[in-house]
Write a protein that holds these residues in place. Structure first.
Motif, PDB file in Angstrom:
ATOM      1  N   SER A 568       0.895  -1.492  -0.082  1.00  0.00           N
ATOM      2  CA  SER A 568      -0.473   0.019   0.078  1.00  0.00           C
ATOM      3  C   SER A 568       0.624   1.154   0.063  1.00  0.00           C
ATOM      4  CB  SER A 568      -0.884  -0.502   1.225  1.00  0.00           C
ATOM      5  OG  SER A 568      -1.863   0.960   1.619  1.00  0.00           O
ATOM      6  N   THR A 569       1.095   2.229  -0.508  1.00  0.00           N
ATOM      7  CA  THR A 569       0.937   3.732  -0.992  1.00  0.00           C
ATOM      8  C   THR A 569       0.544   4.378   0.520  1.00  0.00           C
ATOM      9  OG1 THR A 569      -0.167   4.103  -2.471  1.00  0.00           O
ATOM     10  CG2 THR A 569       2.319   3.001  -2.826  1.00  0.00           C
ATOM     11  N   VAL A 570      -0.972   4.353   0.422  1.00  0.00           N
ATOM     12  CA  VAL A 570      -1.453   5.193   1.537  1.00  0.00           C
ATOM     13  C   VAL A 570      -1.387   4.836   2.865  1.00  0.00           C
ATOM     14  CG1 VAL A 570      -4.288   5.631   1.556  1.00  0.00           C
ATOM     15  CG2 VAL A 570      -3.341   5.412  -0.671  1.00  0.00           C
ATOM     16  N   THR A 660      -3.852   1.755   5.073  1.00  0.00           N
ATOM     17  CA  THR A 660      -4.226   1.363   4.623  1.00  0.00           C
ATOM     18  C   THR A 660      -5.352  -0.094   3.958  1.00  0.00           C
ATOM     19  OG1 THR A 660      -5.150   2.232   3.163  1.00  0.00           O
ATOM     20  CG2 THR A 660      -5.026   3.698   5.263  1.00  0.00           C
ATOM     21  N   PHE A 661      -4.013  -0.161   2.913  1.00  0.00           N
ATOM     22  CA  PHE A 661      -3.903  -1.793   2.043  1.00  0.00           C
ATOM     23  C   PHE A 661      -5.761  -0.953   1.185  1.00  0.00           C
ATOM     24  CE2 PHE A 661      -1.774  -2.953   4.938  1.00  0.00           C
ATOM     25  CZ  PHE A 661      -0.204  -3.410   4.197  1.00  0.00           C
ATOM     26  N   GLN A 662      -5.711   0.211   1.495  1.00  0.00           N
ATOM     27  CA  GLN A 662      -7.407   0.208   1.068  1.00  0.00           C
ATOM     28  C   GLN A 662      -7.486   0.551  -0.794  1.00  0.00           C
ATOM     29  OE1 GLN A 662     -10.098   3.303   2.642  1.00  0.00           O
ATOM     30  NE2 GLN A 662      -9.780   2.366   4.492  1.00  0.00           N
ATOM     31  N   ASP A 663      -6.310   0.802  -0.823  1.00  0.00           N
ATOM     32  CA  ASP A 663      -5.571   1.299  -3.006  1.00  0.00           C
ATOM     33  C   ASP A 663      -5.375  -0.041  -3.316  1.00  0.00           C
ATOM     34  OD1 ASP A 663      -2.982   0.943  -1.023  1.00  0.00           O
ATOM     35  OD2 ASP A 663      -2.594   2.293  -1.903  1.00  0.00           O
ATOM     36  N   ARG A 693     -12.629  -3.177  12.532  1.00  0.00           N
ATOM     37  CA  ARG A 693     -13.183  -3.324  11.410  1.00  0.00           C
ATOM     38  C   ARG A 693     -12.104  -1.548  11.113  1.00  0.00           C
ATOM     39  NH1 ARG A 693     -19.260  -4.062  11.270  1.00  0.00           N
ATOM     40  NH2 ARG A 693     -19.110  -3.748  13.428  1.00  0.00           N
ATOM     41  N   ARG A 694     -11.622  -1.695   9.552  1.00  0.00           N
ATOM     42  CA  ARG A 694     -11.236  -0.571   8.970  1.00  0.00           C
ATOM     43  C   ARG A 694     -12.731   0.430   8.283  1.00  0.00           C
ATOM     44  NH1 ARG A 694      -6.033   0.864   8.256  1.00  0.00           N
ATOM     45  NH2 ARG A 694      -4.883  -0.750   8.831  1.00  0.00           N
ATOM     46  N   THR A 695     -13.276   1.420   8.146  1.00  0.00           N
ATOM     47  CA  THR A 695     -13.719   2.187   7.225  1.00  0.00           C
ATOM     48  C   THR A 695     -13.587   3.083   6.273  1.00  0.00           C
ATOM     49  OG1 THR A 695     -13.552   3.909   8.570  1.00  0.00           O
ATOM     50  CG2 THR A 695     -15.304   2.373   9.852  1.00  0.00           C
ATOM     51  N   ASP A 696     -14.192   3.360   4.849  1.00  0.00           N
ATOM     52  CA  ASP A 696     -13.967   3.808   3.900  1.00  0.00           C
ATOM     53  C   ASP A 696     -15.367   5.010   3.999  1.00  0.00           C
ATOM     54  OD1 ASP A 696     -15.900   2.786   3.446  1.00  0.00           O
ATOM     55  OD2 ASP A 696     -14.423   1.944   1.437  1.00  0.00           O
ATOM     56  N   LYS A 697     -15.214   5.300   3.226  1.00  0.00           N
ATOM     57  CA  LYS A 697     -16.006   6.883   2.749  1.00  0.00           C
ATOM     58  C   LYS A 697     -17.304   6.224   2.550  1.00  0.00           C
ATOM     59  CE  LYS A 697     -12.946  10.149   0.674  1.00  0.00           C
ATOM     60  NZ  LYS A 697     -12.662  11.286  -0.937  1.00  0.00           N
ATOM     61  N   THR A 698     -17.724   4.993   2.101  1.00  0.00           N
ATOM     62  CA  THR A 698     -18.774   4.436   2.210  1.00  0.00           C
ATOM     63  C   THR A 698     -19.361   3.703   3.204  1.00  0.00           C
ATOM     64  OG1 THR A 698     -17.731   2.331   1.285  1.00  0.00           O
ATOM     65  CG2 THR A 698     -18.372   4.019  -0.572  1.00  0.00           C
ATOM     66  N   TRP A 702     -14.102  -4.228   5.217  1.00  0.00           N
ATOM     67  CA  TRP A 702     -13.160  -5.851   6.285  1.00  0.00           C
ATOM     68  C   TRP A 702     -11.995  -5.561   4.267  1.00  0.00           C
ATOM     69  CZ3 TRP A 702     -10.788 -10.104   3.832  1.00  0.00           C
ATOM     70  CH2 TRP A 702     -10.368 -10.819   4.548  1.00  0.00           C
ATOM     71  N   VAL A 703     -10.189  -5.832   5.269  1.00  0.00           N
ATOM     72  CA  VAL A 703      -9.451  -5.926   4.775  1.00  0.00           C
ATOM     73  C   VAL A 703      -8.879  -6.993   5.224  1.00  0.00           C
ATOM     74  CG1 VAL A 703      -9.442  -4.057   3.376  1.00  0.00           C
ATOM     75  CG2 VAL A 703      -8.590  -4.041   5.518  1.00  0.00           C
ATOM     76  N   HIS A 704      -8.194  -7.333   4.822  1.00  0.00           N
ATOM     77  CA  HIS A 704      -6.926  -8.544   5.136  1.00  0.00           C
ATOM     78  C   HIS A 704      -5.948  -7.609   5.937  1.00  0.00           C
ATOM     79  CE1 HIS A 704      -4.003 -12.205   4.338  1.00  0.00           C
ATOM     80  NE2 HIS A 704      -3.919 -11.312   6.126  1.00  0.00           N
TER      81      HIS A 704
END
Length: 797
Positions: A568-570, A660-663, A693-698, A702-704
């Motif tokens: 992840s870069t974020v 974050t690994f959301q990217d 749990r992580r959260t995003d804008k929506t 769930w992420v590993h």
């Protein structure tokens, strides 16, 4: 080829297969089979010129082997007249060898070889399961002993001719016996390591026959890849009556001809296919030109391609694990090249995998240092990385890049490269090997994996233990888990040479070394994680005990193999280091939680509660549960005067940002990993209520994440304590088959490590369920720890 659908009730295999071979073949056919227009397939992948094909065609017509008027090959039946497979073997081999001979004498051949009828006897092998696998026909290259063998064949032929002349009325039985002796002699030269292609034949061309032929061919190709460690890809053939289909097998799966070739009506296409195995260069047929077999009888050294090697020599390794290879790879300066000699194989069980990484690992030394007593030992790993993970081919593979990112490259990685093809371009499956042919999956056969009554269990190899999750380095690609993905995955051939070497964690010398190695591996995981890399495949096979310098009595731990890692870069600020929750609500919850914990004789200072609440989004229930679990690791007595502090718990609140690994974009293909050690949430691919749990804008996402890998470390400790009886890696005697004392123990191990993924997920989640988890931990898991590991029970609790 025709569209084929096989259901559980309709498919009844006629061949006895090892169960693991059959199941892997079925999975590959379900998930990775595509077809391409036959003309495109042949033009791109078997590129012979019209002149070459016509020279051979004219010669065969002149010799009477093909009748152009009636459009028929000599002695080969048409679909309407074929009586059985036995009538197909010899006539086809004779025609194939006639094509090969003409190619050799009138065109030019790169690979000197012969076609063989081997339906009654398997090729020679250095593997254990090979005797179970017998293709109908193979094209095998000639080794250096071919002259001696040919003389013996000629002598037998002369004997046959003399005896036939002496026979009155020609005794058919004696003729058959002599021909059998000749065929047996020919077979003595065929090794799996020299097989260029295999063919499966069926007397009929029904949909069921075509499907079974393809399934058997897939099993043969797995055997080829398992034996031929220098094989990048391979072609395979099926002949159902007079209908020929051609297939390419690589690490992205299978690509086949869409329309079968009628060999009588399209003789030039048959010639193009058969002659390709003689005329095309070895690298065009799938061999890796950077790998050769070491020939120990010569000084200075001699190394030969596997398809030319004299395998009758007694001094070469007795098994695939001990066979020595010379591998040409990039040097430490990443510009020059040097040869490495394999000392022994660490893991080759992944080599037979199609549609996956197919990682192979050796201990190696520099070839020039082979006679030095104090030569430096390296670990060489090669495999097929997903090409879609790269925006472009960078200067080094993913594993080397993340070691640089985490500041762990020096002293661990010697060199790494994307292996280049003979065209000096990266060796990728779709772009280079398949020449851009993507095909379609509209007409692929569908196989339903079932328990096959005709299959037999896989034998236990002496080089390795029987369970996949006990390997030195796990064949992760064999543990694919997930549903079929409609997108095709391209892969690129990578090779990395590591200075880190050692032995598996199961060979610890005492509990202190075991815990030291676990601690160091966790630290490696943290270093990678804080640099934006998540390992995602923590297992017993990926934790090594590594000697410090030349002193093997002092060891450290290393976490290896980032094949399944993600980057992840974020990075976002950690909740614990922000001031968003410095409000009255937080302070009120701190006092409430502290009061709750004190009622259970759990004394912690305000900073502990405040840190937990801020890190878990002011959820007091989850925060209290997390604090209670953390306190299990505190050995000293806690009082109101001397409560537990943040430093006592080892919480590091100084980390300001976390990835974050959301990217991270989901990968194509199947989700892979070492299933027995996976977190229950990873097995479920969803939030179970245990971890934050992580959260995003929506909303919730769930992420590993790192916490799931920490659970995997726990499963490694549990597994060792359940299965080992002492230092040194010895398995508990109760685990031997038939030992009644181990019935309960074997059931516990099966529940948490050996059951199918869906069942493992349920069992593991129950362990973390409030109300029943503690009971399962104490009565089922800790109760069955070997007494040697009793000191570790507190850590596991």
């Amino acid at each position: 080829m025709p569209s084929v659908h096989l259901s559980e009730s309709s498919y009844k295999p006629s061949t006895v297969w090892p169960s693991h071979v059959l199941e892997a073949a079925i999975r590959n056919l379900c998930c990775s089979f595509r077809v391409e227009e036959t003309n495109k397939f042949l033009c791109k992948l078997m590129p012979l010129s019209e002149d070459q094909i016509n020279i051979i065609y004219d010669d065969l017509v002149e010799k009477g082997l093909y009748d152009a008027k009636v459009k028929r090959w000599k002695n080969i039946s048409r679909s309407s007249t074929c009586s059985g497979e036995d009538d197909m073997y010899l006539p086809f081999v004779e025609i194939a060898n006639a094509i090969n001979d003409c190619a050799e004498f009138k065109v030019w051949t790169e690979v000197k070889g012969r076609w063989h009828n081997i339906h009654s006897r398997p090729p020679k092998s250095k593997g254990i399961t090979a005797p179970l696998i017998r293709p109908d026909s193979v094209f095998a290259s000639k080794n250096s002993n071919i002259i001696t063998l040919q003389k013996k064949i000629d002598e037998l032929k002369a004997t046959q001719k003399e005896k036939e002349q002496e026979m009155s009325r020609n005794d058919p039985a004696e003729k058959v016996l002599l021909r059998g002796e000749i065929e047996k002699t020919k077979l003595s030269q065929v090794w799996w390591l020299q097989v260029s292609t295999v063919m499966e034949m069926k007397a009929k061309a029904t949909e069921n026959d075509s499907a079974e032929a393809l399934l058997q061919l897939c099993c043969y190709m797995q055997q080829m890849f398992g034996e031929q460690l220098d094989r990048r890809f391979a072609f395979g053939l099926t002949l159902c009556s007079d209908q020929l289909s051609v297939f390419l097998f690589d690490r992205s799966g299978m690509l086949g001809t869409k329309e079968a070739i009628n060999i009588h009506m399209s003789p030039r296409e048959l010639i193009q296919v058969i002659a390709s195995f003689s005329i095309l260069k070895p690298h065009q047929l799938g061999w890796d030109p950077s790998m050769k077999i070491y020939y120990p009888e010569n000084t200075p050294h001699l190394s030969l391609p596997s398809y030319e090697f004299p395998f009758e020599m007694k001094k070469i390794g007795l098994s695939l694990y001990k066979l020595n290879w010379v591998i040409n790879s990039v040097a430490a300066d990443l510009r020059t090249r040097e040869d490495f000699l394999t000392v022994r194989a660490i893991s080759i069980v992944g080599s037979e995998i199609m549609c996956g990484r197919a990682s192979i690992v050796w201990e190696v030394a520099k070839l020039l240092d082979r006679q030095k007593r104090d030569k430096k030992v390296y670990v060489l790993k090669q495999g097929w990385q997903r090409f879609e993970e790269l925006q472009s081919i960078s200067s080094e593979p993913f594993e080397a890049t993340v070691h640089h990112t985490a500041g762990l490259y020096e002293g661990r990685i010697y060199s790494s490269e994307y292996v280049l093809s003979n065209d000096d371009v990266p060796d990728t499956t779709l772009e280079h090997i398949r020449k851009g042919l993507s095909g379609s999956n509209k007409e692929q056969p569908l196989f339903v994996p079932t328990s096959n009554p005709n299959s037999i269990n896989s034998p236990v190899q002496s080089d390795i233990e029987s369970r996949l999750h006990e390997q030195i380095v796990n064949p992760n690609d064999q543990l694919e888990y997930g549903s079929r993905h409609p997108q095709l995955v391209s892969r690129v051939f990578t090779r990395i040479i590591m200075e880190t070497w050692g032995w598996p964690i199961k060979y610890f010398k005492d509990n202190l070394e075991l815990l030291t190695v676990i601690r160091d591996a966790v630290q490696d995981h943290k270093d990678f994680y804080l640099s934006g890399v998540l390992h995602r495949d923590v297992s017993a096979g990926n934790i090594l005990i590594c000697p410090q310098g030349s002193d093997t009595t002092k060891a450290c731990g290393r976490l290896i193999d980032l094949d399944h890692g993600k980057q992840s870069t974020v990075f976002l600020p950690t909740v614990a280091t922000t001031s968003d929750f410095n409000d009255p609500k937080l302070e009120k919850l701190v006092h409430l939680s502290q009061y709750f914990l004190q009622g259970r004789d759990l004394f912690v200072d305000e900073d502990v509660v405040r840190t937990a609440l801020r890190s878990i989004n002011l959820d007091p229930d989850v925060a209290n549960m997390y604090i209670q679990a953390s306190l299990k690791g505190i050995s000293r007595q806690l009082t109101t005067v001397d409560p537990c502090s943040v430093s006592d718990l080892g919480w590091q609140c100084s980390v300001e940002k976390l990835p974050t690994f959301q990217d991270h974009k989901p990968r194509k293909g199947l989700r892979t990993g070492t299933v027995p050690y996976m977190s229950h949430e990873v097995l479920a691919s969803g939030y179970s209520g245990l971890y934050v749990r992580r959260t995003d804008k929506t909303g919730q996402l769930w992420v590993h994440d790192a916490v799931h890998d920490m659970e995997s470390f726990l499963w490694v400790i549990i597994y060792l304590a359940l299965t080992r009886q002492s230092p040194g890696g010895s398995r508990r005697q109760e685990l031997e088959a038939g030992d009644r004392r181990g019935a309960v123990l074997r059931e516990v191990i099966a529940r948490f490590f050996d059951y199918p993924p869906d069942t493992l997920q349920i069992e593991k989640q129950r362990l973390f369920t409030v109300g029943v988890g503690d009971q399962i931990l104490e009565n089922d898991i800790l109760e069955n720890f070997h007494p040697y590991f009793t000191p570790l029970k507190r850590l596991v609790r």
